[in-house]
Design an enzyme around this catalytic site. Structure first.
Site, PDB file in Angstrom:
ATOM      1  N   HIS A 138      -8.836  -3.086 -14.666  1.00 35.59           N
ATOM      2  CA  HIS A 138      -7.658  -2.955 -15.540  1.00 35.59           C
ATOM      3  C   HIS A 138      -7.852  -2.693 -16.949  1.00 35.59           C
ATOM      4  CE1 HIS A 138      -4.358  -3.968 -12.427  1.00 35.59           C
ATOM      5  NE2 HIS A 138      -5.305  -4.891 -11.941  1.00 35.59           N
ATOM      6  N   ASP A 145      -1.782  -2.818 -10.021  1.00 36.96           N
ATOM      7  CA  ASP A 145      -1.316  -3.780  -9.029  1.00 36.96           C
ATOM      8  C   ASP A 145       0.008  -3.238  -8.688  1.00 36.96           C
ATOM      9  OD1 ASP A 145      -3.409  -5.453  -9.393  1.00 36.96           O
ATOM     10  OD2 ASP A 145      -2.473  -6.482 -11.138  1.00 36.96           O
ATOM     11  N   GLU A 202      -6.900  -9.156  -2.677  1.00 34.95           N
ATOM     12  CA  GLU A 202      -5.619  -9.024  -3.217  1.00 34.95           C
ATOM     13  C   GLU A 202      -4.834  -7.812  -2.424  1.00 34.95           C
ATOM     14  OE1 GLU A 202      -6.118  -8.728  -7.351  1.00 34.95           O
ATOM     15  OE2 GLU A 202      -6.595 -10.752  -7.929  1.00 34.95           O
ATOM     16  N   HIS A 205      -3.992  -4.959  -5.221  1.00 37.97           N
ATOM     17  CA  HIS A 205      -4.827  -4.355  -6.240  1.00 37.97           C
ATOM     18  C   HIS A 205      -5.424  -3.313  -5.646  1.00 37.97           C
ATOM     19  CE1 HIS A 205      -7.625  -4.601  -9.656  1.00 37.97           C
ATOM     20  NE2 HIS A 205      -8.254  -3.913  -8.984  1.00 37.97           N
TER      21      HIS A 205
HETATM   22 ZN   LIG Z   1      -5.024  -5.961 -10.157  1.00 42.30          ZN
END
Ligand SMILES: [Zn+2]
Length: 222
Positions: A138, A145, A202, A205
């Site tokens: 990021h 995300d 996640e 992500h």
């Molecule tokens: Zn992320």
């Protein structure tokens, strides 16, 4: 002018010629005086996604206090990414259009200072990249995300909320409904086909998997 129509030839041009760094879009010759448009983005240029396409929706969680930090850490709702990443996101978005879905962003580029705040609260590298080591993708303008929304703007059921730090958010977690399984798989397959890589922990992500970008110093807000 529809931003997508404007950008499409650029995406195609880039797909065909990966070494091409400078792209020029031009209207018909008779309109040249007034309508010539020139874009000179390098693949590494940080761009605001909403400047390039109308295909996306945004719910930038860190510009609100509806996040695991419980405080607002972004001063604006901009979604910045590298130009190469933006092009890949548009390819994915066009694929999702077939289903009537849009990508909704929760987070895009994240300043390193915010990464440090997150690390203070959650010093667990399974969920927050250590800003004192290599940092997060990021921070490099190459991770997003996301979830999917339907035509009415409703989020598809992905089984957990964004930033749910637990095994229920893992791709390998199987105690989920068929609907959740289908939704997560569609997101994953489509993003992978556009050049992104998932991470195990996640479902929201995605890292852009081709280039290795430096930590960006470009300010998040205008
Ligand atoms: Zn992320």
């Amino acid at each position: 002018m529809n931003k997508l129509l404007f950008l499409l030839p650029l995406v195609i041009a880039c797909t065909q010629q990966k070494t091409e760094k400078t792209l020029v879009a031009q209207e018909q010759p008779q309109q040249e005086d007034t309508a010539k448009v020139e874009i000179q983005y390098h693949d590494t240029t940080m761009v605001k996604l909403s400047d390039l396409s109308d295909l996306f929706v945004y719910d930038m969680k860190y510009a609100t206090d509806d996040n695991f930090l419980k405080k607002t850490v972004y001063e604006c709702t901009n979604c910045l990414v590298r130009y190469q990443v933006a092009k890949a996101l548009i390819v994915a978005a066009m694929e999702f259009q077939q289903y009537g879905y849009k990508i909704k962003f929760f987070d895009c580029t994240r300043p390193v200072e915010v990464q440090k705040q997150m690390w203070e609260i959650m010093p667990d590298a399974r969920y927050v990249a250590n800003p004192y080591k290599s940092g997060s993708i990021h921070n490099r303008g190459a991770a997003v995300d996301i979830t999917l929304v339907d035509e009415s703007g409703e989020e598809l059921d992905m089984g957990t909320a964004f930033d749910h730090f637990g095994e229920e958010a893992h791709h390998a977690y199987t105690d989920i409904s068929d609907e959740v399984k289908t939704n997560r798989l569609l997101l994953k397959k489509t993003m992978e086909s556009a050049g992104f890589l998932p991470i195990k922990t996640e479902w929201w992500h995605y890292n852009f998997g081709v280039e290795k970008f430096n930590i960006t110093k470009v300010p998040l807000c205008d």
